[in-house]
Design a protein around this motif. Structure first.
Motif, mmCIF file in Angstrom:
data_model
loop_
_atom_site.group_PDB
_atom_site.id
_atom_site.type_symbol
_atom_site.label_atom_id
_atom_site.label_comp_id
_atom_site.label_asym_id
_atom_site.label_seq_id
_atom_site.Cartn_x
_atom_site.Cartn_y
_atom_site.Cartn_z
ATOM 1 N N GLY A 58 -67.896 -19.033 -71.580
ATOM 2 C CA GLY A 58 -67.111 -20.137 -71.039
ATOM 3 C C GLY A 58 -67.910 -21.019 -70.103
ATOM 4 O O GLY A 58 -67.774 -22.246 -70.122
ATOM 5 N N ASN A 59 -68.765 -20.420 -69.280
ATOM 6 C CA ASN A 59 -69.600 -21.203 -68.364
ATOM 7 C C ASN A 59 -70.681 -21.989 -69.100
ATOM 8 O O ASN A 59 -71.155 -22.998 -68.604
ATOM 9 C CB ASN A 59 -70.235 -20.309 -67.308
ATOM 10 N N ASN A 60 -71.089 -21.507 -70.272
ATOM 11 C CA ASN A 60 -72.057 -22.229 -71.090
ATOM 12 C C ASN A 60 -71.380 -23.240 -72.013
ATOM 13 O O ASN A 60 -72.057 -23.858 -72.826
ATOM 14 C CB ASN A 60 -72.884 -21.259 -71.938
ATOM 15 N N GLU A 61 -70.071 -23.374 -71.897
ATOM 16 C CA GLU A 61 -69.262 -24.288 -72.706
ATOM 17 C C GLU A 61 -69.432 -24.017 -74.201
ATOM 18 O O GLU A 61 -69.599 -24.928 -75.000
ATOM 19 C CB GLU A 61 -69.585 -25.740 -72.368
ATOM 20 N N ILE A 62 -69.387 -22.739 -74.561
ATOM 21 C CA ILE A 62 -69.413 -22.344 -75.965
ATOM 22 C C ILE A 62 -67.972 -22.142 -76.392
ATOM 23 O O ILE A 62 -67.266 -21.288 -75.866
ATOM 24 C CB ILE A 62 -70.252 -21.068 -76.157
ATOM 25 N N HIS A 63 -67.540 -22.978 -77.332
ATOM 26 C CA HIS A 63 -66.150 -22.998 -77.756
ATOM 27 C C HIS A 63 -66.016 -22.395 -79.152
ATOM 28 O O HIS A 63 -67.005 -22.081 -79.810
ATOM 29 C CB HIS A 63 -65.627 -24.431 -77.740
ATOM 30 N N ASN A 64 -64.785 -22.289 -79.606
ATOM 31 C CA ASN A 64 -64.480 -21.707 -80.899
ATOM 32 C C ASN A 64 -65.130 -22.523 -82.024
ATOM 33 O O ASN A 64 -64.992 -23.740 -82.083
ATOM 34 C CB ASN A 64 -62.965 -21.657 -81.095
ATOM 35 N N GLY A 65 -65.867 -21.845 -82.896
ATOM 36 C CA GLY A 65 -66.481 -22.489 -84.044
ATOM 37 C C GLY A 65 -67.822 -23.129 -83.778
ATOM 38 O O GLY A 65 -68.359 -23.837 -84.632
#
Length: 92
Positions: A58-65
């Motif tokens: 979440g802190n690395n802004e890794i989102h679904n897909g």
């Protein structure tokens, strides 16, 4: 639940399911089943940024897909007496 994608060692797209509060280190440990290498030899990149193992998804802004770039790190420790050394013989 978040799905992160990467290309496996044979070029096949692989999906890893994890939570956004998981760390990059946890993601690497899930990836070793697909890559066959140790988690400390895997380098993950998002665009140009190398992802640190202690920071959460979440802190690395890794989102679904999201697609991540997978690289392998070769751990080579060069001793002063290795063949790449400038001195042909060890000092006495």
């Amino acid at each position: 639940m978040t799905e992160a994608f990467f290309k496996g060692p044979l070029g096949k797209k692989v999906c890893i399911k994890c939570n956004t509060d998981d760390t990059i280190g946890n993601l690497k440990k899930l990836m070793i089943a697909h890559t066959g290498t140790g988690w400390n030899n895997i380098i993950l990149k998002k665009w140009y940024m190398i992802l640190k193992h202690h920071v959460s998804l979440g802190n690395n802004e890794i989102h679904n897909g999201m697609n991540l770039e997978l690289y392998y790190q070769l751990n080579r420790i060069l001793s002063p007496y290795s063949s790449l050394s400038s001195h042909p013989h060890p000092p006495h």
